[in-house]
Write an enzyme that holds these catalytic residues in place. Structure first.
Site, PDB file in Angstrom:
ATOM      1  N   TYR A   1       0.865  -1.179   0.000  1.00 46.93           N
ATOM      2  CA  TYR A   1       0.000   0.000   0.000  1.00 46.93           C
ATOM      3  C   TYR A   1       0.898   1.225   0.000  1.00 46.93           C
ATOM      4  CZ  TYR A   1      -3.937  -3.125   0.985  1.00 46.93           C
ATOM      5  OH  TYR A   1      -4.886  -4.125   0.921  1.00 46.93           O
TER       6      TYR A   1
ATOM      7  N   HIS B   1      -0.421 -12.155   0.405  1.00 48.28           N
ATOM      8  CA  HIS B   1      -1.343 -11.282  -0.327  1.00 48.28           C
ATOM      9  C   HIS B   1      -2.058 -11.956  -1.502  1.00 48.28           C
ATOM     10  CE1 HIS B   1      -1.884  -6.684  -0.875  1.00 48.28           C
ATOM     11  NE2 HIS B   1      -2.973  -7.311  -1.219  1.00 48.28           N
TER      12      HIS B   1
ATOM     13  N   SER C   1     -12.428  -4.586  -0.871  1.00 49.59           N
ATOM     14  CA  SER C   1     -13.201  -3.812  -1.850  1.00 49.59           C
ATOM     15  C   SER C   1     -14.710  -3.975  -1.634  1.00 49.59           C
ATOM     16  CB  SER C   1     -12.830  -4.235  -3.277  1.00 49.59           C
ATOM     17  OG  SER C   1     -13.307  -3.331  -4.234  1.00 49.59           O
ATOM     18  N   PRO C   2     -15.204  -3.779  -0.405  1.00 46.99           N
ATOM     19  CA  PRO C   2     -16.630  -4.010  -0.134  1.00 46.99           C
ATOM     20  C   PRO C   2     -17.572  -3.109  -0.926  1.00 46.99           C
ATOM     21  CG  PRO C   2     -15.581  -2.855   1.696  1.00 46.99           C
ATOM     22  CD  PRO C   2     -14.487  -3.309   0.799  1.00 46.99           C
TER      23      PRO C   2
ATOM     24  N   GLY D   1     -16.776  -1.987  -4.045  1.00 44.02           N
ATOM     25  CA  GLY D   1     -16.480  -2.110  -5.464  1.00 44.02           C
ATOM     26  C   GLY D   1     -15.256  -1.359  -5.937  1.00 44.02           C
TER      27      GLY D   1
END
Length: 290
Positions: A55, A130, A210-211, A213
């Site tokens: 990240y 990951h 990514s809840p 989208g």
């Protein structure tokens, strides 16, 4: 805020987590803004923060998010002793792209770098592989994690973007407490590929990434009629409805919505108060079925 057990461990975390990725990509807010978001999340009772070594903007910026979280925890005025930070390793960011790297040598190095980035004074709470790299077996890639657990550098291990068969293979190498796969109204694969059912049966925590989208699609939630209608009826955001829907899917689900603004994390926590009936959940299911 309700608590959820982390896998089969004796550790309990908040019923909502914080996804810290938006604070470290190319569109990142200022460092002070990001730290304020993390501090607000802690004030609200969040005790689970999801991050990764990747990240960041690119390889020159690696581990940025981990360092940011470490700084936020160290400067927090309250008690952060029960905060669980779950990081990940196994993706590279050359020129900002995302490339899998399951080379055991690389994973050993990045585990150590993550350990240092997160403070270097206690084991990494949760380290997640990951994404499986087809160039290496799962057994090869998870060997460094097993070694790091034995060495006291990692407390718990999780996996991400894994199938049921891959999770089972991983568990033959090292104890697994969590699985992080994509899950949202447009991507409901965990319901159909057996992963969600497996996690519930085996008491593994399921972390839906990514809840909403993702950055390109989250604004389209308003275009799903049943979600927009329920949000209006309950006087909440469409994001609250989606998080409530995810919570309704299984007791093993721990949402980790991303946030780079205080208002975003406040809204996500508000979702814990939203209750959907069985009929409302089924309506969302029908309308989002692919």
């Amino acid at each position: 805020m309700g608590k959820k057990q982390l896998g089969n461990t004796d550790v309990y975390v908040s019923g909502m987590g914080l996804g810290a990725m938006p604070m470290s990509l190319s569109s990142r807010p200022s460092e002070s803004e990001s730290i304020s978001v993390i501090h607000r999340a802690l004030d609200l009772g969040i005790t689970f923060i999801d991050t990764a070594d990747s990240y960041c903007k690119d390889e020159s910026d690696k581990h940025h998010n981990e360092r940011l979280i470490c700084q936020a925890l160290q400067t927090y005025n309250g008690d952060a002793s029960d905060v669980v930070v779950a990081t990940k390793g196994g993706l590279m960011r050359p020129q900002g792209s995302w490339i899998r790297n399951g080379n055991p040598k690389h994973l050993r190095e990045t585990i150590h770098a993550s350990f240092e980035a997160l403070g270097g004074n206690k084991p990494i709470d949760v380290w997640q592989y990951h994404a499986p790299d087809p160039n290496y077996t799962i057994e090869e890639s998870l060997a460094p994690a097993k070694e790091a657990v034995a060495a006291g550098m990692i407390k718990f291990v999780g996996v991400s973007n894994f199938s049921v068969e891959q999770i089972q293979r991983a568990r033959d190498v090292v104890d697994i407490v969590s699985v992080q796969n994509q899950y949202n109204p447009w991507h409901r694969q965990p319901e159909f590929d057996g992963v969600l059912e497996y996690c519930e049966k085996e008491n593994l925590t399921f972390l839906p990434w990514s809840p909403f989208g993702g950055s390109r699609r989250h604004k389209n939630l308003q275009d799903i009629p049943v979600i927009a209608k329920l949000a209006k009826e309950k006087s909440v955001s469409v994001y609250c409805i989606v998080l409530a829907w995810l919570h309704s899917k299984s007791p093993c689900v721990l949402p980790i919505p991303g946030a780079s603004k205080i208002s975003s994390i406040e809204d996500s926590v508000h979702a814990l108060e939203v209750k959907l009936s069985h009929d409302q959940v089924q309506r969302i299911d029908r309308e989002t079925a692919s």
